[in-house]
Scaffold this motif. Structure first.
Motif, PDB file in Angstrom:
ATOM      1  N   ILE B   6       0.845  -1.193   0.000  1.00  0.00           N
ATOM      2  CA  ILE B   6       0.000   0.000   0.000  1.00  0.00           C
ATOM      3  C   ILE B   6       0.877   1.239   0.000  1.00  0.00           C
ATOM      4  O   ILE B   6       1.641   1.453   0.941  1.00  0.00           O
ATOM      5  CB  ILE B   6      -0.942   0.042   1.230  1.00  0.00           C
ATOM      6  CG1 ILE B   6      -1.782  -1.241   1.324  1.00  0.00           C
ATOM      7  CG2 ILE B   6      -1.861   1.251   1.158  1.00  0.00           C
ATOM      8  CD1 ILE B   6      -2.742  -1.264   2.469  1.00  0.00           C
ATOM      9  N   ASP B   7       0.759   2.036  -0.992  1.00  0.00           N
ATOM     10  CA  ASP B   7       1.553   3.261  -1.146  1.00  0.00           C
ATOM     11  C   ASP B   7       3.048   2.987  -0.893  1.00  0.00           C
ATOM     12  O   ASP B   7       3.725   3.750  -0.205  1.00  0.00           O
ATOM     13  CB  ASP B   7       1.058   4.359  -0.183  1.00  0.00           C
ATOM     14  CG  ASP B   7      -0.284   4.910  -0.595  1.00  0.00           C
ATOM     15  OD1 ASP B   7      -0.716   4.603  -1.728  1.00  0.00           O
ATOM     16  OD2 ASP B   7      -0.899   5.645   0.193  1.00  0.00           O
ATOM     17  N   GLY B   8       3.547   1.885  -1.399  1.00  0.00           N
ATOM     18  CA  GLY B   8       4.964   1.566  -1.261  1.00  0.00           C
ATOM     19  C   GLY B   8       5.318   0.833   0.016  1.00  0.00           C
ATOM     20  O   GLY B   8       6.431   0.345   0.177  1.00  0.00           O
ATOM     21  N   GLN B   9       4.379   0.751   0.938  1.00  0.00           N
ATOM     22  CA  GLN B   9       4.616   0.098   2.218  1.00  0.00           C
ATOM     23  C   GLN B   9       4.121  -1.349   2.134  1.00  0.00           C
ATOM     24  O   GLN B   9       3.001  -1.597   1.714  1.00  0.00           O
ATOM     25  CB  GLN B   9       3.816   0.873   3.283  1.00  0.00           C
ATOM     26  CG  GLN B   9       4.081   0.472   4.702  1.00  0.00           C
ATOM     27  CD  GLN B   9       3.273   1.348   5.650  1.00  0.00           C
ATOM     28  OE1 GLN B   9       2.961   2.498   5.359  1.00  0.00           O
ATOM     29  NE2 GLN B   9       2.911   0.803   6.795  1.00  0.00           N
ATOM     30  N   THR B  10       4.989  -2.305   2.515  1.00  0.00           N
ATOM     31  CA  THR B  10       4.562  -3.706   2.449  1.00  0.00           C
ATOM     32  C   THR B  10       3.856  -4.085   3.748  1.00  0.00           C
ATOM     33  O   THR B  10       4.366  -3.851   4.839  1.00  0.00           O
ATOM     34  CB  THR B  10       5.759  -4.639   2.214  1.00  0.00           C
ATOM     35  OG1 THR B  10       6.478  -4.144   1.084  1.00  0.00           O
ATOM     36  CG2 THR B  10       5.311  -6.057   1.941  1.00  0.00           C
ATOM     37  N   GLU B  27      -9.577  -1.481   5.826  1.00  0.00           N
ATOM     38  CA  GLU B  27      -9.165  -1.960   7.155  1.00  0.00           C
ATOM     39  C   GLU B  27      -7.652  -2.126   7.238  1.00  0.00           C
ATOM     40  O   GLU B  27      -7.023  -1.741   8.224  1.00  0.00           O
ATOM     41  CB  GLU B  27      -9.857  -3.297   7.471  1.00  0.00           C
ATOM     42  CG  GLU B  27     -11.323  -3.154   7.826  1.00  0.00           C
ATOM     43  CD  GLU B  27     -12.082  -4.478   7.797  1.00  0.00           C
ATOM     44  OE1 GLU B  27     -13.167  -4.527   8.367  1.00  0.00           O
ATOM     45  OE2 GLU B  27     -11.592  -5.455   7.196  1.00  0.00           O
ATOM     46  N   VAL B  28      -7.079  -2.716   6.186  1.00  0.00           N
ATOM     47  CA  VAL B  28      -5.633  -2.940   6.171  1.00  0.00           C
ATOM     48  C   VAL B  28      -4.895  -1.603   6.144  1.00  0.00           C
ATOM     49  O   VAL B  28      -3.920  -1.404   6.873  1.00  0.00           O
ATOM     50  CB  VAL B  28      -5.234  -3.822   4.968  1.00  0.00           C
ATOM     51  CG1 VAL B  28      -3.726  -3.957   4.875  1.00  0.00           C
ATOM     52  CG2 VAL B  28      -5.883  -5.193   5.080  1.00  0.00           C
ATOM     53  N   ILE B  82      -1.314  -4.559  -5.192  1.00  0.00           N
ATOM     54  CA  ILE B  82      -0.608  -3.274  -5.078  1.00  0.00           C
ATOM     55  C   ILE B  82      -1.665  -2.178  -5.055  1.00  0.00           C
ATOM     56  O   ILE B  82      -2.485  -2.070  -5.978  1.00  0.00           O
ATOM     57  CB  ILE B  82       0.376  -3.054  -6.252  1.00  0.00           C
ATOM     58  CG1 ILE B  82       1.399  -4.194  -6.267  1.00  0.00           C
ATOM     59  CG2 ILE B  82       1.059  -1.704  -6.143  1.00  0.00           C
ATOM     60  CD1 ILE B  82       2.164  -4.300  -7.560  1.00  0.00           C
ATOM     61  N   VAL B  83      -1.679  -1.409  -3.961  1.00  0.00           N
ATOM     62  CA  VAL B  83      -2.715  -0.399  -3.771  1.00  0.00           C
ATOM     63  C   VAL B  83      -2.094   0.987  -3.761  1.00  0.00           C
ATOM     64  O   VAL B  83      -1.077   1.211  -3.110  1.00  0.00           O
ATOM     65  CB  VAL B  83      -3.466  -0.624  -2.427  1.00  0.00           C
ATOM     66  CG1 VAL B  83      -4.573   0.390  -2.259  1.00  0.00           C
ATOM     67  CG2 VAL B  83      -4.001  -2.042  -2.347  1.00  0.00           C
TER      68      VAL B  83
END
Lengths: 145, 269
Positions: B6-10, B27-28, B82-83
């Motif tokens: 998410i936005d580069g963060q795993t 939620e995640v 990938i978000v």
């Protein structure tokens, strides 16, 4: 009324059918009948009210004896449907969606009846009258008065 | 473990057996400390996807650069997802939605504030609502209708009519007979559009038009809840009858008294 009710098993999927039958029988859905449906099906009243107001084929106020649909689909529109609808408003003294005070006529516009070749199209009590004109509609209306 | 970016963060998410019970992107993201704006979301209720504000861009390595917009409140996570929560595509769509919301409720502080965050002060659209602008700052997110159904279980209010005429109301737009006047609808409303009025011994809920009398605390005499709420709760919790006659403060005192061996202990605190 009892016959209509007994026709259906009390399952959620039968609610619409029952409401349609009540609409046909009484020309509208009365508050009393909506309450009866909710009670019979064990469904919240608010849900039946939501359904009753969602569909255009249901009416919460009594409709007239004769129901006039003026098609306002694209094909009928370009061939002059608005003029016919205006003329009917003039003749009956009601706007589309309205019912005459003597409960004889309800005027409605519908978006397309799938008979574009016949446009402009007017349907009275389910009978299709094609190639309508401002003059013809006046004569036609006399037959129903 | 599902690995999601998410936005580069795993982020690692524990998978569930059924895909429908998997955590949602929203939620995640929330647990990863990433903010996604929402209006129609409430953690206690089923996702509904009405406001569309929480949409995000998703893609997968095997999708070959192809991506799509989904509402994060209702989209369940999958492995390798990938978000992007604030990509150009997302911001553009979100701005559009805010313009539409602004056209609907131009007077609303909540929407104005949100729109301003995205640099929107004007809307291109005009409202076809009657009266215009609407007197009620309602965006039809359905939270009030859903909380009354899913949590309270009374179904006092519903959506009536459709399209531009859609409105929340009690059946026949008359005072609801089943509304408990609990005020859950006003509590969840993101727009502050539902009013609870407590006047002396009467509570009135604006959306259901229902009035009910208020209950006074047996101990200190303040009004603390509406009668139908009190009756419903009493029926549900037979063993707590005594405590339910009291307001929140007195109830706490009473509980402490019981826990600390009698009234002497509480006086010494």
């Amino acid at each position: 009324m009892k016959d209509i009710f007994n026709k259906y098993e009390k399952k959620d999927e039968n609610i619409l059918g029952l409401l349609e039958d009540i609409q046909t029988e009484f020309n509208y859905l009365s508050e009393e009948n909506i309450r009866k449906v909710a009670e019979a099906f064990g469904v919240p009243l608010s849900r039946i009210f939501g359904i009753s107001t969602f569909y255009k084929s249901f009416s919460l106020t009594p409709k007239g004896k004769h129901i006039i649909w003026v098609c306002s689909g694209t094909a009928c529109h370009v061939r002059g449907a608005p003029k016919i609808s205006d003329r009917l408003t003039q003749l009956l003294g009601i706007e589309p969606g309205g019912t005459t005070p003597d409960n004889q006529f309800t005027l409605e516009t519908v978006n397309c009846l799938g008979a574009c070749a016949l446009g402009p199209l007017v349907v009275i009590d389910g009978k299709y009258h094609g190639k309508m004109s401002v003059d013809k509609i006046e004569k036609l209306l006399q037959d129903y008065k | 473990m599902h690995k999601i970016n998410i936005d580069g963060q795993t982020v690692e998410v524990e998978p569930h057996r059924q895909s429908s019970t998997e955590k949602t992107i929203l939620e995640v993201a929330k647990s990863a400390g990433i903010y996604i704006p929402t209006l129609c979301y409430h953690p206690a209720l089923e996702p509904y996807g009405a406001c569309r504000l929480c949409l995000v861009e998703i893609t997968k390595p095997e999708w070959k650069e192809w991506s799509k917009l989904v509402v994060s409140c209702a989209y369940h996570v999958e492995n390798n997802l990938i978000v992007k929560t604030s990509s150009e595509k997302v911001i553009k769509a979100r701005k559009f939605i805010l313009e539409l919301l602004l056209a609907r409720v131009p007077e609303s502080d909540v929407i104005q504030k949100l729109a301003n965050q995205y640099g929107i002060t004007k809307t291109r659209f005009s409202s076809s609502l009657n009266p215009e602008p609407p007197t009620l700052n309602c965006i039809l997110c359905g939270l009030c209708v859903r909380v009354c159904d899913e949590i309270i279980g009374e179904n006092a209010i519903c959506f009536a009519y459709r399209g531009a005429n859609r409105e929340v109301m009690a059946p026949f737009n008359k005072p609801s007979e089943v509304c408990l006047t609990c005020g859950a609808c006003a509590f969840v409303c993101p727009m502050g559009a539902i009013k609870i009025e407590d006047i002396v011994d009467i509570r009135k809920i604006s959306i259901s038009k229902t009035e009910a009398s208020l209950v006074r605390c047996k101990n200190c005499g303040v009004t603390f809840t509406a009668l139908p709420v009190s009756e419903k709760v009493k029926k549900k919790f037979q063993t707590l009858q005594e405590l339910l006659e009291l307001c929140q403060k007195c109830r706490r005192k009473k509980t402490i008294e019981k826990l600390s061996y009698g009234p002497m202990a509480i006086r010494n605190i």
